[in-house]
Every structure is written in C-alpha cells, then in structure tokens.
Design a protein around this motif. Structure first.
Motif, short mmCIF file in Angstrom:
data_model
loop_
_atom_site.label_atom_id
_atom_site.label_comp_id
_atom_site.label_asym_id
_atom_site.label_seq_id
_atom_site.Cartn_x
_atom_site.Cartn_y
_atom_site.Cartn_z
N PHE A 56 0.85 -1.19 0.00
CA PHE A 56 0.00 0.00 0.00
C PHE A 56 0.89 1.24 0.00
O PHE A 56 1.88 1.30 0.73
CB PHE A 56 -0.90 0.02 1.23
N LYS A 122 -1.30 -0.62 -4.26
CA LYS A 122 -2.57 0.10 -4.11
C LYS A 122 -2.33 1.47 -3.50
O LYS A 122 -1.70 1.57 -2.44
CB LYS A 122 -3.53 -0.70 -3.24
N ILE A 124 -3.52 4.59 -1.45
CA ILE A 124 -4.53 4.83 -0.42
C ILE A 124 -4.32 6.22 0.18
O ILE A 124 -3.25 6.81 0.05
CB ILE A 124 -4.47 3.77 0.71
N VAL A 125 -5.35 6.71 0.84
CA VAL A 125 -5.26 8.02 1.49
C VAL A 125 -4.55 7.89 2.84
O VAL A 125 -3.67 8.67 3.17
CB VAL A 125 -6.65 8.67 1.66
N ASP A 126 -4.92 6.91 3.64
CA ASP A 126 -4.24 6.67 4.91
C ASP A 126 -4.37 5.21 5.32
O ASP A 126 -5.13 4.45 4.73
CB ASP A 126 -4.72 7.61 6.02
N GLU A 127 -3.63 4.83 6.34
CA GLU A 127 -3.56 3.42 6.73
C GLU A 127 -4.88 2.87 7.28
O GLU A 127 -5.04 1.66 7.36
CB GLU A 127 -2.43 3.20 7.73
N GLN A 128 -5.82 3.70 7.61
CA GLN A 128 -7.10 3.21 8.10
C GLN A 128 -7.86 2.46 7.02
O GLN A 128 -8.77 1.70 7.32
CB GLN A 128 -7.94 4.36 8.64
N GLU A 129 -7.47 2.66 5.75
CA GLU A 129 -8.11 1.95 4.65
C GLU A 129 -7.64 0.50 4.53
O GLU A 129 -8.23 -0.30 3.82
CB GLU A 129 -7.83 2.66 3.32
N ILE A 130 -6.55 0.15 5.20
CA ILE A 130 -5.95 -1.17 5.06
C ILE A 130 -6.71 -2.18 5.91
O ILE A 130 -6.90 -1.98 7.11
CB ILE A 130 -4.47 -1.14 5.46
N ARG A 131 -7.15 -3.26 5.27
CA ARG A 131 -7.90 -4.30 5.96
C ARG A 131 -7.17 -5.65 5.94
O ARG A 131 -7.75 -6.67 6.21
CB ARG A 131 -9.29 -4.48 5.30
N GLU A 137 3.49 -0.99 3.95
CA GLU A 137 3.02 0.37 3.67
C GLU A 137 4.23 1.23 3.33
O GLU A 137 5.25 1.17 4.02
CB GLU A 137 2.32 0.94 4.90
#
Length: 193
Positions: A56, A122, A124-131, A137
């Motif tokens: 990410f 991928k 992403i805007v921030d790590e909170q999007e990572i599932r 990262e």
C-alpha cells in the motif's frame, strides 16, 4: 499614492504567479521522479516478502515531515538536547549534498494519481483503509527539489506488518537533473526497525 498602490499590486500579483509556477514545476518534477523510479522504490523494499503480500502506498507525497516526526518522538533527557541534536544531525546529513535546508524548509507536496510499478501497489489516502493482516506500507515524505542545484531528494518510509511483527526502514534517495531527466545518484539508509 494611487499609482504606487497599483504598482505594488501588480508586483504582488507577478510574485504570486511566479511562486505558483515554481510550485507547479516542482510538483511535475516530483511526479516524474516517482513515476520513473516506481519499480526501484518497490524493489528496494527491505522487508519484501512473498509475492502475495499487499503493498500500500500513501497517495500524499510529503504529507508528513519525517525529520520532525522522528526527532520529536525521542524522549528528551534533561540537559542533553536530544531532539534538537537529532534534527541538527539530519539537516547536516542532507546538507552535505549541497542543499540548504532547515526547520523552515518547505517541501513539495502533491497527491499521486498513479504508480506505474510492475508489482501491484494500491494507492490509499491513509492506513485506516488497510484491511489486510499482512502488508507493507510505503510513504514519501520531505520531497525537496532545488532547481538551482538541479538536485533533489525524497525520504521513503516503509513499514512491514506481518504475523504480529513490525519492521521496515527509512531511506533517502538523492536525484540530480541530467539532460532534462532526473536520475538517482545515491540512496542511503537512515533507519531500520
């Protein structure tokens, strides 16, 4: 008096547009550097693991200031000036390459719209999007372009989270303009975890 005000207004507008033009040029150079070196950044990941590990990339380039974040995280001990010395050492390290940066330096900031790597990365805007349970990262911070020197640098931070283990590294990549193309001339490891 009115004529002086008009002259001052015109001068202000010209300076404003010159500053905007310079920022746009630096942003374009930054995007080109990242796009031209996408595979290099990914292949240099310290903790790259099996092909199925998700990578990410934080879209915001220079969304943070590594020097401030890292040095401000140091626990200060009375009389030792650890935070101040940490910043001083990092600025001196960067300035050995001919730069003149300090705590007031403004870094290039922009959002990545693409990252043309052979590996799947991928944005992403921030790590909170990572599932994911296991992932790497990557983020770019402190992107600096000096058009007079025709040199620049970017700090690349990598965090690897796998099986409850946290690892990674921080590297700095130095670039110089060679015939209208920005080329990597050196990279140095700053930290490993």
């Amino acid at each position: 008096m009115i004529k002086s005000f008009k002259n001052l207004s015109v001068l202000f507008i010209l300076c404003f547009f010159a500053g905007c033009s310079d920022n746009n040029e630096r942003k374009e150079i930054g995007e080109n550097i990242i796009n031209d070196n996408a595979d290099l950044f990914v292949s240099n990941l310290y903790t790259i693991s099996p092909e199925n590990t998700q990578i990410f990339l934080i879209k915001k380039v220079s969304g943070g200031d590594f020097i401030d974040e890292h040095c401000d995280s140091i626990v200060e001990m009375e009389g030792l000036n650890l935070v101040e010395n940490c910043k001083k050492e990092l600025y001196e390290f960067l300035n050995k390459e001919g730069f003149d940066i300090n705590e007031n330096t403004k870094y290039v900031s922009f959002d990545l719209e693409k990252f043309p790597s052979k590996r799947t990365v991928k944005l992403i805007v921030d790590e909170q999007e990572i599932r994911e349970k296991e992932y790497i990262e990557v983020s770019f911070s402190n992107f600096y372009i000096d058009n007079k020197l025709e040199k620049g640098f970017v700090i690349v931070r990598e965090s690897n989270l796998s099986n409850g283990r946290y690892g990674g590294k921080v590297e700095i990549y130095f670039f110089e303009n060679k015939g209208n193309r920005w080329k990597l001339y050196k990279n140095e490891m700053l930290l490993t975890a």
